[in-house]
Design a protein around this motif. Structure first.
Motif: not given
Length: 110
Positions: A54-56, A91-97, A107-110
């Motif tokens: 679950v992504e940020a 934020a909240g994306m449900h992913t499959v890697w 990555y750059v978060a926020g």
């Protein structure tokens, strides 16, 4: 940590890897790890295998490897990742890697 005005070699950083929790593993025995360069910038790695997350909020650039990134909670098409790919996640994306070759990204978060 990086120092303003000084280059960091994201491709050569040693990243400590740990197996993913069993509830995130779909296939294989993937491990992941990251190194924070600042509070919002880091380098992340994922070994071959398939896992969920679950992504940020973040934007990332793939440095090495290949993978397919799928989204389980939307109509978005899967994204094929390779060096140079730039992707924004919210934020909240449900992913499959599904990682074919060890994937490393900045990555750059926020």
């Amino acid at each position: 940590m990086i120092v303003p005005g000084v280059a960091a070699d994201a491709a050569a950083l040693a990243i400590p890897l740990e197996p993913l929790p069993a509830d995130q593993v779909v296939a294989g025995t993937p491990s992941t790890g990251f190194v924070e360069l600042t509070d919002t910038i880091g380098v992340w790695e994922h070994t071959p295998g398939t896992s969920t997350d679950v992504e940020a909020d973040e934007v990332f650039v793939v440095l090495a490897g290949s993978a397919t990134l799928s989204f389980t909670d939307s109509s978005l098409a899967p994204v094929e990742l390779r060096p140079g790919s730039v992707v924004q996640l919210t934020a909240g994306m449900h992913t499959v890697w599904t990682v074919h070759e060890t994937l490393r990204k900045v990555y750059v978060a926020g």
